[in-house]
Every structure is written in C-alpha cells, then in structure tokens.
Motif scaffolding. Structure first.
Motif, PDB file in Angstrom:
ATOM      1  N   LYS A 155      34.857  39.271  45.264  1.00 38.68           N
ATOM      2  CA  LYS A 155      34.817  39.751  43.880  1.00 38.68           C
ATOM      3  C   LYS A 155      33.757  40.849  43.832  1.00 38.68           C
ATOM      4  N   PRO A 156      34.019  41.959  43.168  1.00 41.27           N
ATOM      5  CA  PRO A 156      33.015  43.026  43.167  1.00 41.27           C
ATOM      6  C   PRO A 156      31.699  42.593  42.504  1.00 41.27           C
ATOM      7  N   ALA A 160      48.247  41.360  49.634  1.00 37.86           N
ATOM      8  CA  ALA A 160      48.559  42.303  48.542  1.00 37.86           C
ATOM      9  C   ALA A 160      48.399  41.625  47.174  1.00 37.86           C
ATOM     10  N   SER A 161      48.597  40.310  47.110  1.00 37.24           N
ATOM     11  CA  SER A 161      48.507  39.625  45.811  1.00 37.24           C
ATOM     12  C   SER A 161      47.053  39.443  45.354  1.00 37.24           C
ATOM     13  N   LEU A 162      46.098  39.623  46.281  1.00 38.49           N
ATOM     14  CA  LEU A 162      44.687  39.433  45.913  1.00 38.49           C
ATOM     15  C   LEU A 162      44.139  40.650  45.158  1.00 38.49           C
ATOM     16  N   GLU A 163      44.590  41.828  45.559  1.00 36.38           N
ATOM     17  CA  GLU A 163      44.026  43.068  44.985  1.00 36.38           C
ATOM     18  C   GLU A 163      44.207  43.156  43.462  1.00 36.38           C
ATOM     19  N   PRO A 164      45.433  42.899  42.913  1.00 36.74           N
ATOM     20  CA  PRO A 164      45.595  43.009  41.455  1.00 36.74           C
ATOM     21  C   PRO A 164      44.726  42.019  40.673  1.00 36.74           C
ATOM     22  N   ARG A 200      37.629  33.857  38.368  1.00 41.14           N
ATOM     23  CA  ARG A 200      36.806  33.494  37.195  1.00 41.14           C
ATOM     24  C   ARG A 200      35.554  32.701  37.608  1.00 41.14           C
ATOM     25  N   VAL A 201      35.734  31.734  38.529  1.00 39.10           N
ATOM     26  CA  VAL A 201      34.595  30.862  38.848  1.00 39.10           C
ATOM     27  C   VAL A 201      33.648  31.468  39.893  1.00 39.10           C
ATOM     28  N   LEU A 202      34.105  32.550  40.584  1.00 43.82           N
ATOM     29  CA  LEU A 202      33.206  33.206  41.552  1.00 43.82           C
ATOM     30  C   LEU A 202      32.141  34.011  40.819  1.00 43.82           C
ATOM     31  N   GLY A 235      41.716  41.444  41.487  1.00 40.90           N
ATOM     32  CA  GLY A 235      40.357  42.012  41.519  1.00 40.90           C
ATOM     33  C   GLY A 235      39.593  41.604  42.763  1.00 40.90           C
ATOM     34  N   LEU A 236      40.285  40.912  43.693  1.00 31.30           N
ATOM     35  CA  LEU A 236      39.633  40.465  44.929  1.00 31.30           C
ATOM     36  C   LEU A 236      39.958  41.450  46.052  1.00 31.30           C
ATOM     37  N   THR A 237      38.919  41.946  46.722  1.00 34.90           N
ATOM     38  CA  THR A 237      39.097  42.958  47.770  1.00 34.90           C
ATOM     39  C   THR A 237      39.021  42.295  49.135  1.00 34.90           C
ATOM     40  N   ILE A 238      40.024  42.561  49.972  1.00 28.04           N
ATOM     41  CA  ILE A 238      40.013  41.979  51.330  1.00 28.04           C
ATOM     42  C   ILE A 238      38.843  42.561  52.120  1.00 28.04           C
ATOM     43  N   GLN A 239      38.059  41.658  52.736  1.00 35.06           N
ATOM     44  CA  GLN A 239      36.902  42.099  53.522  1.00 35.06           C
ATOM     45  C   GLN A 239      37.068  41.834  54.994  1.00 35.06           C
TER      46      GLN A 239
END
Ligand SMILES: C[S@@+](CC[C@H](N)C(=O)[O-])C[C@H]1O[C@@H](n2cnc3c(N)ncnc32)[C@H](O)[C@@H]1O
Length: 220
Positions: free
Chosen positions: A218-219, A190-194, A153-155, A196-200
């Motif tokens: 965050k996209p 795996a908990s980051l993807e749902p 939310r804050v990103l 909405g955060l994509t591992i980079q």
C-alpha cells in the motif's frame, strides 16, 4: 474434479461446487476437519515457512494472517514479530480451535489473537497492520476483490501483503491439491493494482510443488 474459471478467470477449483473431502480443505469442520488440519500442518508447513522467511517480518510488526488453518504460520509469525502482535481470521471454527491449541502460550500472553471471520469482512479498524499474510487460501475466497479491498483498508500506509500461491501440478489431475496456472498469477497480479496495491516482489520456489510468492504494498 470440478474445475471452473471464476469471475477473475482463475482456473482453480470453485468453492461453491466442492463436496466431501475437498470441502474439508476449504472450510474444515468437526472432528474430520481436525484431521484435515493436522494433515495440512504437515503438508503445507514448508511453503508457509518459506513465505514468512521471504516476507521480512520485523520484530515490532503488527501482522494479520487470513485463512491460518492449523496455525503453523501464526506460530512462525509470532516468533518473528516478537515485540509486535499477530492476529488471525479463519472462517472455520475447527481451525480456530486447532490454531488456538497450537499457539496456546502466545494466545494466553495476548501476543496472538485468533478470530472466526471472513476475508471479505475483516473485523478490524482501518490502517492497523504492517503486514497481511495468506497461504493456500486465496483461491477459496468467494469474493477476492472485496477481500483485497478489506486488506487494503486494514493495512497501514506502506504496509505489505504476501500471497503464497501453489501452482498447478504439471502432470497429475487426481488426488492432488489444486493450483494456479501462470495465467492465473498474471490475473491475480493485475487485480491488485486497481485496489491500490503495487507489486513489489514475485518469486517462485520448488517445494515439492512450485510456489509463487507475490508481495504487494500500500503506498505511503
Ligand atoms: C487449504 S486451507 C490452508 C490453511 C493454511 N494456511 C495452510 O497453508 O496450511 C485454507 C484455510 O483458509 C480458510 N479460509 C478459506 N477461505 C476463507 C475466507 N474467505 N475467510 C477466512 N478463512 C478462509 C479455511 O477455513 C482453511 O482453514
């Protein structure tokens, strides 16, 4: 040692079950907490500073650190985000006081703002930070999914999160800081993807202990 697999299946130590000195690492309080803060400032500095180097903080970035403890990370983030602003939340009054003392010039100049607060209720509006950083505190957060949603939310769109995760000591189980297993790291990623955060980025470094650095975005 109290070791529990929590609702994420992580094997690190569960916050609610800790007593005595271990509790002081999780939420340092009083003058004893102050001593623990000074100890963490020495023991964890390499890990924190390496993470900040890998994180590519830009001069104009607006950065948040969660669980800043003695404030060593806040100091390094401020040196990098020299035209931006650095905020921090920690749920320990003793650490807010110690980090404010360590960063007093930047606090007076309003380049740094430190608040008492919790990871799962961040006291900021939506989409204000370019980067969110944490070191050695993620395993303590009682509700990590809620905290990750708050971070999302804050990103700002395109903003990034770095988690600095200490790995379990290969042999010692007593008098050693807790750590994650390889399976924990997979579970966390795996908990980051749902959310909405994509591992980079995922990197490990040997700094006395093995540290895994995870960066997620965050996209746009
Ligand atoms: C083990 S210390 C690490 C401090 C520092 N980041 C370092 O690496 O030296 C964990 C810190 O995170 C804070 N903390 C833990 N859980 C928190 C939460 N849910 N919200 C805010 N702060 C938290 C604690 O008060 C403590 O200052």
């Amino acid at each position: 040692m109290n070791v529990a697999a929590d609702h994420h299946g992580l094997n690190c130590e569960a916050q609610g079950e800790q007593r005595g000195w271990k509790r002081q690492f999780m939420r340092p309080e009083g003058w004893v907490g102050g001593l623990f803060g000074r100890l963490m400032a020495r023991k964890n500095a390499d890990q924190t500073l390496t993470g900040i180097e890998l994180f590519d903080v830009r001069p104009q970035d607006h950065v948040l650190e969660i669980g800043f403890g003695p404030g060593v990370g806040i100091q390094a983030l401020t040196a990098r985000a020299r035209e931006g602003r650095v905020c921090g939340v920690d749920w320990s009054n003793a650490m807010v006081a110690q980090a404010a003392q360590r960063n007093r010039a930047a606090v007076s100049a309003r380049r740094v703002e430190l608040r008492h607060g919790a990871a799962d209720r961040l006291p900021y509006p939506d989409a204000v930070f370019d980067k969110v950083f944490e070191a050695n505190s993620f395993h303590i957060w009682p509700d990590r999914d809620a905290a990750l949603r708050e971070i999302y939310r804050v990103l700002k769109p395109g903003g990034r999160l770095m988690l600095c995760l200490r790995m379990k000591h290969p042999t010692r189980t007593k008098f050693v800081a807790p750590g994650h297993t390889v399976e924990d790291i997979r579970t966390i990623a795996a908990s980051l993807e749902p959310i909405g955060l994509t591992i980079q980025q995922q990197e490990t470094r040997e700094l006395g202990r093995t540290i895994t650095y995870l960066v997620a975005a965050k996209p746009n």
